[in-house]
Motif scaffolding. Structure first.
Motif, mmCIF file in Angstrom:
data_model
loop_
_atom_site.group_PDB
_atom_site.id
_atom_site.type_symbol
_atom_site.label_atom_id
_atom_site.label_comp_id
_atom_site.label_asym_id
_atom_site.label_seq_id
_atom_site.Cartn_x
_atom_site.Cartn_y
_atom_site.Cartn_z
ATOM 1 N N LYS A 22 52.937 32.322 28.907
ATOM 2 C CA LYS A 22 54.345 32.783 28.649
ATOM 3 C C LYS A 22 54.261 34.409 28.655
ATOM 4 O O LYS A 22 55.137 35.003 29.443
ATOM 5 N N ASP A 23 53.258 34.613 27.843
ATOM 6 C CA ASP A 23 53.144 36.376 27.739
ATOM 7 C C ASP A 23 52.658 37.045 28.879
ATOM 8 O O ASP A 23 53.111 37.986 29.497
ATOM 9 N N LEU A 24 51.821 36.243 29.722
ATOM 10 C CA LEU A 24 51.429 36.803 31.052
ATOM 11 C C LEU A 24 52.459 36.676 31.869
ATOM 12 O O LEU A 24 52.311 37.471 32.867
ATOM 13 N N SER A 25 53.233 35.814 31.868
ATOM 14 C CA SER A 25 54.395 35.675 32.891
ATOM 15 C C SER A 25 55.255 36.728 32.698
ATOM 16 O O SER A 25 56.129 37.411 33.472
ATOM 17 N N ALA A 26 55.383 37.179 31.209
ATOM 18 C CA ALA A 26 56.386 38.113 31.026
ATOM 19 C C ALA A 26 56.056 39.645 31.692
ATOM 20 O O ALA A 26 56.893 40.497 32.006
ATOM 21 N N VAL A 27 54.911 39.668 31.890
ATOM 22 C CA VAL A 27 54.338 41.187 32.465
ATOM 23 C C VAL A 27 54.021 40.718 33.928
ATOM 24 O O VAL A 27 53.190 41.575 34.545
ATOM 25 N N GLY A 28 54.348 39.709 34.612
ATOM 26 C CA GLY A 28 53.917 39.449 35.823
ATOM 27 C C GLY A 28 52.735 39.210 36.487
ATOM 28 O O GLY A 28 52.725 39.225 37.728
ATOM 29 N N MET A 29 52.210 38.580 35.438
ATOM 30 C CA MET A 29 50.610 38.560 36.068
ATOM 31 C C MET A 29 50.370 37.197 36.441
ATOM 32 O O MET A 29 49.618 36.726 37.213
ATOM 33 N N SER A 175 44.349 26.380 37.962
ATOM 34 C CA SER A 175 45.952 26.059 38.471
ATOM 35 C C SER A 175 46.580 26.719 39.435
ATOM 36 O O SER A 175 47.604 26.698 39.826
ATOM 37 N N GLY A 176 45.989 28.049 40.086
ATOM 38 C CA GLY A 176 46.474 28.847 40.926
ATOM 39 C C GLY A 176 47.602 29.614 40.544
ATOM 40 O O GLY A 176 48.676 29.870 41.310
ATOM 41 N N LEU A 177 47.653 29.989 39.377
ATOM 42 C CA LEU A 177 48.912 30.595 38.579
ATOM 43 C C LEU A 177 48.640 32.036 38.914
ATOM 44 O O LEU A 177 49.650 32.982 38.682
ATOM 45 N N TRP A 178 47.542 32.875 38.907
ATOM 46 C CA TRP A 178 47.600 34.350 39.165
ATOM 47 C C TRP A 178 48.296 34.743 40.243
ATOM 48 O O TRP A 178 48.188 34.329 41.140
ATOM 49 N N ALA A 179 49.252 35.903 39.910
ATOM 50 C CA ALA A 179 49.928 36.408 40.745
ATOM 51 C C ALA A 179 49.136 37.454 41.750
ATOM 52 O O ALA A 179 48.143 37.920 41.118
ATOM 53 N N ASP A 180 49.551 37.484 43.000
ATOM 54 C CA ASP A 180 49.064 38.623 43.793
ATOM 55 C C ASP A 180 47.848 38.389 44.382
ATOM 56 O O ASP A 180 47.188 39.057 45.010
ATOM 57 N N VAL A 181 47.234 37.045 44.256
ATOM 58 C CA VAL A 181 45.890 36.642 44.854
ATOM 59 C C VAL A 181 46.172 34.960 44.803
ATOM 60 O O VAL A 181 46.957 34.258 44.132
ATOM 61 N N ARG A 829 35.573 33.064 44.712
ATOM 62 C CA ARG A 829 36.214 34.521 44.326
ATOM 63 C C ARG A 829 37.229 34.871 45.372
ATOM 64 O O ARG A 829 36.913 34.634 46.783
ATOM 65 N N GLN A 830 38.215 35.340 45.019
ATOM 66 C CA GLN A 830 39.289 35.969 45.850
ATOM 67 C C GLN A 830 39.639 37.229 45.333
ATOM 68 O O GLN A 830 39.568 37.322 44.081
ATOM 69 N N ARG A 831 40.101 37.998 46.349
ATOM 70 C CA ARG A 831 40.656 39.276 46.155
ATOM 71 C C ARG A 831 42.162 39.670 46.721
ATOM 72 O O ARG A 831 42.119 39.106 47.722
#
Length: 900
Positions: A22-29, A175-181, A829-831
């Motif tokens: 939830k904290d990571l979601s708050a900063v858009g990560m 779980s594929g949650l990281w944003a922008d990648v 690995r993904q970028r």
């Protein structure tokens, strides 16, 4: 949404993972996700909470799944291996999985079971380590900066936050949650056969360049009313010093190209000239007059002859112009309304259209009058304006300004077409209420002149005269300051032609009225005198003829003598009368010539009136469209790239709590590096013709901006160019007004920044290296600056470039270690890109381990530690007593219970 992640968690240690995500979601990560509490999993519908932007929203699983189209659905079930609270029942896990599979519309359901444990901790009694058909993943209890680097073994703890801050980044990765990648290591990975468990760990690096991008965009895009000097290889460009010459030349070229559309051809007039009447025509006219004289009706003959060649002005034109449309005639001819006020150009245009419609309706074949299509004119108007601003060659008839071997561009947008900032609004309230005008656009030449006229009418007013004079002085100063722009030059040309056509129409109407109201031919005394003389001579001729006939009959003389006298008298009578008639009717012949010329010129006046009314009507339409397009172009050129909408994805920064495996760095270049990079980008972005993409983008957004009223424009963008202008409430009128007022803005900055970003990621990638040479890192509340290589710690490198990595062995039996099951088998690995910054994720996965290859403590019996040390051999030389007998050591296997 194309994918959805659903977490099913029991009460306990998994709550720490939720808090961190939830904290990571708050900063858009991380992306939004759905969290299902295990206690609510058996409800129908299943209660859940939607986590997005650091906030929770109550919902149900069925509502979320049914409200969107999902292609990949990931169900992640947390299995605690530590803590005192029980794990979820297997039936609960399977029931939710079946619910999602049946209601997700055929989405690919990826089943993940995430084991959360620490070495030395005992799992709950009902914990099931592995299920067949699921990805069973044990989050490795370790923390390291990057792949291939040494790690810290995590110790046993039941602290949910401590467990969550180390496990949450790994959970986000698998779980594929990281944003922008797009990092989804288990979406395409086959499920291991049997009840096997894989170790997993993940490394994350995010290079935040939002502050750098914001500074770059500010230096590149903020124009402050000035126009950048385009850079083009092989084509030197310079600023124009003689602005009036450049703008007036371009305006003349524009008018010359489209003049024929706005000014029709006129019928030439016949000049008065003396025409000689032939003998036979004169003889015919004489005998006609002779008959009229003998009948004693010379005046009627004169009127008939004159009227036969009079200017027969069309009765329909006269009655239409002066009878059926008195109000329209009053406005067009007199320039004032029925109230005596000075008519505006809109009122003149409307009245002109009425008169034109009325004249056209008198034709034998009635037809609808279509407004002229001036779309080519306004497209060229836009091209000419942008050519003056960026030097791009867009039309052969509207070439760029040439200064020697260089192309010239104007320095200020206001010199091209004045924008909203140049509008005159310094009209006091009391004056504005009286004259009903509160301001005027800089391009509205007619409006400014009419405002000056209205202020002049108030000049002698005792109450408003002083304010009116002050406003007039301010208006004069304002016009002198902005009168050299291209937009004003075009407006001045249209206004001049509008006034010329208006004056022409007024003159033609006066001429036609003069023709129609011409006095009938007056009775001439000379004709009456000539008629009396003809009557007398005719009587004398008759007497001579009678006397000659009597003389022949009485044989007073020979018959041939009498006949000769009769014929000679008649001939002499005719010749003399014709000669006298021709000499006495010179004024009649001159009047006939004048009336013939007047008749021809009256027809020309009628034809020219129709053409002039058409031209005036077109000029009124053109001027209204000109005002609308000037508003749109003025607002666009004042801010061609639109507002700099770039903002950081989140205002806050994470300064505490991130593990070593997860790093967020902020680019921190020097000021000169930013300036140098901005200058390089400006050279690439602002070439000749750089305004075309932003302008086309603005036009492409008109349909969406107008909403339901813009459907036609969206389907056919050419309708915008043909739409009526100011005051019509058309799509063009409303869009240009909103553009001028700031409700509609250009989005050119996004297009230009995307081009700049592609340059920085491609041909200009060396510029990025200078921007990210020093990385600012916040760790445990302390700010440090590290090089890029140290910050990335190999996370962004390709896999397989170093030695074989191994996982921490604290939760794996020695047998599994000797079998090499702790080695990394899969390194995914993904970028991704976040602006010009990067997001790199590396997830490492081991081969499958059976449940008995995991080292776990029993929940019921304390673990018995086995002594594997080698007993010390006694020193036989120093010992005289025999060695005591050693009882064989017994080993009791720990009481472990595994459920499958």
């Amino acid at each position: 949404m194309s994918d959805l992640t659903v977490f099913l968690a029991p009460t306990g240690v998994a709550e720490g993972v939720k808090d961190v995500l939830k904290d990571l979601s708050a900063v858009g990560m991380v992306r939004p996700f759905l969290w299902v509490d295990g206690a609510d999993a058996d409800r129908a519908p299943t209660a859940a909470c939607w986590v997005q932007g650091g906030r929770e929203f109550d919902t149900t699983v069925q509502e979320v799944v049914a409200s969107q189209r999902i292609f990949v659905l990931r169900l992640c079930v947390f299995v605690p291996l530590t803590g005192s609270l029980p794990a979820l029942e297997v039936d609960t896990e399977r029931r939710l999985a079946e619910l999602l599979a049946s209601t997700s519309g055929g989405a690919n359901v990826v089943r993940l079971r995430l084991l959360l444990g620490r070495p030395g901790a005992a799992p709950p009694a009902n914990a099931v380590l592995a299920l067949d058909g699921w990805h069973n993943i044990l989050v490795a209890p370790e923390d390291a900066r990057g792949p291939g680097m040494g790690h810290i073994a995590l110790t046993a703890t039941d602290n949910t936050l401590e467990i969550g801050r180390h496990a949450a980044p790994v959970v986000a990765a698998v779980s594929g949650l990281w944003a922008d990648v797009e990092h989804t290591p288990f979406d395409a990975k086959p499920v291991l056969p049997g009840n096997l468990v894989s170790l997993a760990r993940s490394f994350y690096r995010r290079l935040d360049t939002s502050e750098v991008e914001n500074s770059l965009r500010r230096q590149i895009f903020e124009q402050d009313g000035g126009l950048p000097l385009p850079r083009e290889s092989g084509a030197p460009v310079t600023y124009v010093d003689d602005v009036p010459l450049a703008t007036q030349t371009m305006a003349s070229n524009l008018w010359g190209k489209h003049r024929a559309v706005l000014k029709g051809d006129r019928v030439p007039y016949e000049a008065e000239q003396t025409q000689t009447i032939g003998f036979w025509a004169a003889l015919k006219m004489f005998f006609s007059f002779l008959g009229a004289a003998l009948r004693n009706a010379p005046a009627a003959w004169y009127a008939r002859v004159v009227n036969s060649v009079s200017a027969s002005v069309a009765g329909a034109v006269h009655s239409t112009v002066y009878g059926n449309n008195p109000s329209a005639y009053e406005v067009v001819a007199n320039g004032r309304t029925s109230q005596g006020r000075q008519a505006s150009w809109k009122q003149v245009g409307s009245a002109t259209h009425q008169l034109r419609d009325s004249l056209e309706s008198t034709d034998s074949e009635r037809h609808h009058i279509a407004r002229v299509d001036l779309s080519d004119l306004w497209q060229d108007y836009a091209k000419a304006a942008m050519t003056l601003a960026d030097g791009g060659a867009r039309s052969a008839e509207l070439p760029p300004v040439q200064i020697g071997a260089s192309r010239g561009v104007l320095r200020r947008a206001a010199d091209v077409i004045p924008g909203p900032a140049e509008r005159f609004d310094r009209v006091p309230g009391i004056v504005a209420a009286t004259i009903e005008v509160d301001g005027v656009d800089a391009t509205d030449v007619i409006g400014a002149n009419q405002l000056r006229g209205k202020l002049g009418e108030l000049d002698q007013d005792a109450a408003l005269g002083l304010e009116a004079r002050r406003t007039g002085s301010a208006l004069d100063e304002w016009q002198s300051r902005g009168g050299n722009s291209f937009g004003v030059a075009v407006g001045r040309t249209l206004a001049q032609n509008f006034h010329e056509r208006h004056n022409e129409v007024r003159d033609l109407m006066a001429r036609l009225r003069a023709h129609a109201d011409a006095a009938p031919p007056a009775e001439s005394k000379g004709h009456n005198k000539l008629a009396r003389w003809i009557q007398i001579t005719s009587v004398i001729l008759v007497l001579i003829v009678v006397a000659s006939a009597v003389g022949i009959a009485q044989s007073w003389f020979d018959w041939w003598i009498g006949a000769l006298i009769i014929v000679g008298s008649i001939v002499l009578w005719i010749v003399v009368l014709v000669f006298v008639f021709l000499r006495g009717q010179q004024d009649l012949f001159q009047d006939l010539n004048r009336r013939k010329a007047a008749a021809a010129n009256a027809s020309a006046d009628e034809a020219n009136l129709r053409t002039a009314l058409r031209d005036l009507d077109r000029l009124a339409d053109a001027y209204s469209q000109y005002l609308s397009w000037s508003r749109a172009l003025g607002a666009f050129l004042a801010e061609p790239l639109g507002p700099n909408r770039f903002e950081r994805a989140a205002e806050g920064r994470i300064a505490w709590g991130l593990p070593k495996s997860t790093g967020i760095g902020y680019a921190n270049p020097q000021r000169d590096q930013l300036s140098s990079t901005a200058e390089y980008l400006r050279q690439d972005l602002f070439g000749l013709g750089w305004l075309t993409p932003p302008w086309e983008s603005a036009l492409g957004n008109v349909g969406d901006f107008l909403g339901s009223d813009g459907r036609d424009v969206k389907a056919d963008p050419t309708l915008l160019w043909r739409a009526p202008g100011a005051g019509s409430m058309s799509s063009l009128d409303r869009w240009s007004g909103e553009f001028f007022d700031g409700a509609f803005r250009s989005t050119g900055s996004e297009l230009m920044w995307e081009k700049a970003r592609m340059n920085l990621m491609g041909p200009k990638s060396e510029l990025v290296q200078s921007l990210v040479g020093q990385i600012e890192v916040l760790a445990n509340g302390t700010t440090t600056f590290v090089p890029m290589v140290d910050f990335m710690a190999g996370v962004g490198d390709e896999a397989g470039q170093g030695r074989v990595d191994h996982f921490d062995r604290s939760m794996v039996t020695d047998l599994a270690v000797t079998q090499g099951l702790t080695a990394v088998k899969d390194d995914v690995r993904q970028r991704g890109w976040a602006g010009i910054g990067t997001v790199s994720v590396a997830t490492q996965i081991s081969d499958g381990l059976s449940a008995d290859q995991l080292r776990l403590e029993s929940a019921e019996t304390p673990t018995q530690t086995q002594d594997w040390s080698v007993p010390e051999m006694p020193d036989r030389r120093s010992s005289t007593n025999p060695a005591p007998s050693v009882e064989p050591e017994t080993y009791d296997a720990p009481n472990r219970e595994f459920r499958f």
